[in-house]
Scaffold this motif. Structure first.
Motif, PDB file in Angstrom:
ATOM      1  N   GLY A  38     -21.482  79.787 -58.648  1.00  0.00           N
ATOM      2  CA  GLY A  38     -21.206  79.747 -57.219  1.00  0.00           C
ATOM      3  C   GLY A  38     -21.041  81.134 -56.635  1.00  0.00           C
ATOM      4  O   GLY A  38     -21.225  82.154 -57.311  1.00  0.00           O
ATOM      5  N   GLN A  39     -20.702  81.147 -55.367  1.00  0.00           N
ATOM      6  CA  GLN A  39     -20.499  82.400 -54.645  1.00  0.00           C
ATOM      7  C   GLN A  39     -19.379  83.201 -55.273  1.00  0.00           C
ATOM      8  O   GLN A  39     -18.359  82.647 -55.685  1.00  0.00           O
ATOM      9  N   GLY A  40     -19.564  84.505 -55.364  1.00  0.00           N
ATOM     10  CA  GLY A  40     -18.539  85.378 -55.928  1.00  0.00           C
ATOM     11  C   GLY A  40     -19.042  86.182 -57.107  1.00  0.00           C
ATOM     12  O   GLY A  40     -18.521  87.248 -57.421  1.00  0.00           O
ATOM     13  N   SER A  41     -20.081  85.679 -57.783  1.00  0.00           N
ATOM     14  CA  SER A  41     -20.611  86.397 -58.950  1.00  0.00           C
ATOM     15  C   SER A  41     -21.843  87.234 -58.603  1.00  0.00           C
ATOM     16  O   SER A  41     -22.435  87.871 -59.482  1.00  0.00           O
ATOM     17  N   ASP A  85     -10.387  73.184 -58.563  1.00  0.00           N
ATOM     18  CA  ASP A  85      -9.757  72.852 -59.840  1.00  0.00           C
ATOM     19  C   ASP A  85     -10.778  73.245 -60.899  1.00  0.00           C
ATOM     20  O   ASP A  85     -11.644  72.461 -61.270  1.00  0.00           O
ATOM     21  N   ASN A  86     -10.709  74.496 -61.346  1.00  0.00           N
ATOM     22  CA  ASN A  86     -11.777  75.077 -62.165  1.00  0.00           C
ATOM     23  C   ASN A  86     -11.741  74.628 -63.619  1.00  0.00           C
ATOM     24  O   ASN A  86     -12.764  74.316 -64.221  1.00  0.00           O
ATOM     25  N   LYS A 114     -20.368  84.816 -65.747  1.00  0.00           N
ATOM     26  CA  LYS A 114     -20.043  84.011 -66.935  1.00  0.00           C
ATOM     27  C   LYS A 114     -18.805  83.149 -66.712  1.00  0.00           C
ATOM     28  O   LYS A 114     -18.215  82.639 -67.665  1.00  0.00           O
ATOM     29  N   ALA A 115     -18.411  82.964 -65.453  1.00  0.00           N
ATOM     30  CA  ALA A 115     -17.172  82.235 -65.161  1.00  0.00           C
ATOM     31  C   ALA A 115     -17.218  80.795 -65.652  1.00  0.00           C
ATOM     32  O   ALA A 115     -16.249  80.292 -66.238  1.00  0.00           O
ATOM     33  N   VAL A 156     -15.846  75.958 -69.291  1.00  0.00           N
ATOM     34  CA  VAL A 156     -16.282  74.986 -70.310  1.00  0.00           C
ATOM     35  C   VAL A 156     -15.432  75.120 -71.567  1.00  0.00           C
ATOM     36  O   VAL A 156     -14.940  74.122 -72.125  1.00  0.00           O
ATOM     37  N   LYS A 157     -15.260  76.344 -72.015  1.00  0.00           N
ATOM     38  CA  LYS A 157     -14.509  76.576 -73.260  1.00  0.00           C
ATOM     39  C   LYS A 157     -13.063  76.111 -73.119  1.00  0.00           C
ATOM     40  O   LYS A 157     -12.491  75.544 -74.055  1.00  0.00           O
ATOM     41  N   ARG A 158     -12.474  76.324 -71.936  1.00  0.00           N
ATOM     42  CA  ARG A 158     -11.090  75.897 -71.706  1.00  0.00           C
ATOM     43  C   ARG A 158     -10.992  74.365 -71.717  1.00  0.00           C
ATOM     44  O   ARG A 158     -10.059  73.798 -72.291  1.00  0.00           O
ATOM     45  N   CYS A 159     -11.958  73.709 -71.070  1.00  0.00           N
ATOM     46  CA  CYS A 159     -11.948  72.240 -71.040  1.00  0.00           C
ATOM     47  C   CYS A 159     -12.161  71.664 -72.443  1.00  0.00           C
ATOM     48  O   CYS A 159     -11.486  70.709 -72.843  1.00  0.00           O
TER      49      CYS A 159
END
Length: 313
Positions: free
Chosen positions: A10-13, A158-159, A276-277, A282-285
């Protein structure tokens, strides 16, 4: 075979130089950029950004979507396919393009319109967005409820577990962040954004998009897209236009979306950048669900595409 998901940033990277090597190395990428219909020089904005405008919403959105559409065209040519797709906020439009709902020219024009509509909705609003680390959703919601007397504030992203974003009017956001710190949040980090995105303050942008959609052709999804608004695939009683209208003024359910994919057996995630956000989310979930057999790839450069292609099976 391992199930694969494409995730669109998304926007920001965004950053100066993004896509320059891909434009040089891949005909499919060049075609997307050369055929794009924008009121500014797309290549110059992405590759050079002489005047520092790339970070402004009305330019960021079409540039990011063009980048994603170009990468998707390369992956399609290489036979690299997904079983599911999702995107973070603006990235949802890139996912819909890759899925076949929009063609490249249409989605770039649509992203430019969305960027303008969101910019207009933010005008005159003293707004802020702040990332809150290390606090649960329920605890943060109580902080938001406590701060609402000072203005509009809500959870807008909610990332992943332990990473939420609040947004709205500055005074209310600042108060909610202070309450969050007092309740044990590890960090509260103000974000450098130009509007209160994914809050009720974007209502007018949702209305503008609804009108725009009336004259737009929506194709059928060839690959299921998991939507920000619901954290699930499209249901029979839903339409894509209504989900996109709701998305711009409602919180993004990225945690729910990633958990949905993991529950459906997706174990290989390809993040189509820049950035790479989403891989971190994904790794956290996966860690929270005690799933340790995932594979993650990020695709931003020609080198990344070569590495992905060589490992693909």
């Amino acid at each position: 075979m391992m199930k694969t998901a494409f995730l669109f940033a998304g926007q920001g990277s965004q950053h100066k130089g993004m896509g320059e090597d891909l434009y040089r190395d891949y005909e499919e990428f060049r075609q997307v950029y050369d055929n794009a219909e924008t009121d500014f020089d797309l290549k110059k904005m992405c590759f050079e950004d002489e005047n520092g405008l790339l970070s402004k919403t009305r330019y960021t959105q079409p540039c990011m979507v063009a980048f994603a559409a170009g990468v998707s065209a390369i992956l399609k040519k290489l036979g690299i396919k997904a079983d599911m797709m999702a995107g973070l906020s603006l990235g949802e439009y890139s996912a819909l393009c890759a899925s076949g709902v929009f063609d490249e020219k249409t989605v770039i024009r649509l992203a430019a319109f969305r960027g303008d509509a969101m910019t207009k909705a933010a005008e005159g609003v003293d707004s802020a967005m702040t990332a809150v680390m290390g606090l649960g959703r329920q605890e943060l919601q109580s902080c938001v409820d406590e701060a609402e007397g000072l203005g509009v504030v809500s959870i807008c992203n909610d990332n992943c577990p332990g990473q939420l974003v609040i947004g709205g009017e500055k005074a209310a956001v600042s108060a909610a962040a202070e309450f969050a710190k007092n309740r044990g949040a590890k960090r509260c980090v103000p974000l450098n954004v130009s509007g209160p995105f994914h809050t009720s303050l974007m209502e007018s942008a949702g209305d503008e998009l609804e009108k725009y959609f009336e004259n737009l052709d929506f194709g059928n999804e060839k690959v299921p897209v998991v939507f920000n608004l619901t954290g699930k695939e499209l249901l029979p009683d839903q339409t894509i236009p209504e989900l996109l209208k709701g998305q711009v003024k409602s919180g993004v359910k990225m945690t729910d979306s990633l958990n949905y994919m993991l529950d459906k057996g997706v174990r290989r995630f390809v993040e189509i950048g820049p950035g790479k956000a989403l891989t971190g989310f994904v790794k956290r979930c996966a860690k929270e669900k005690q799933i340790d057999d995932i594979e993650c790839y990020t695709v931003e450069t020609s080198e990344d595409i070569e590495a992905l292609a060589s490992s693909w099976s």
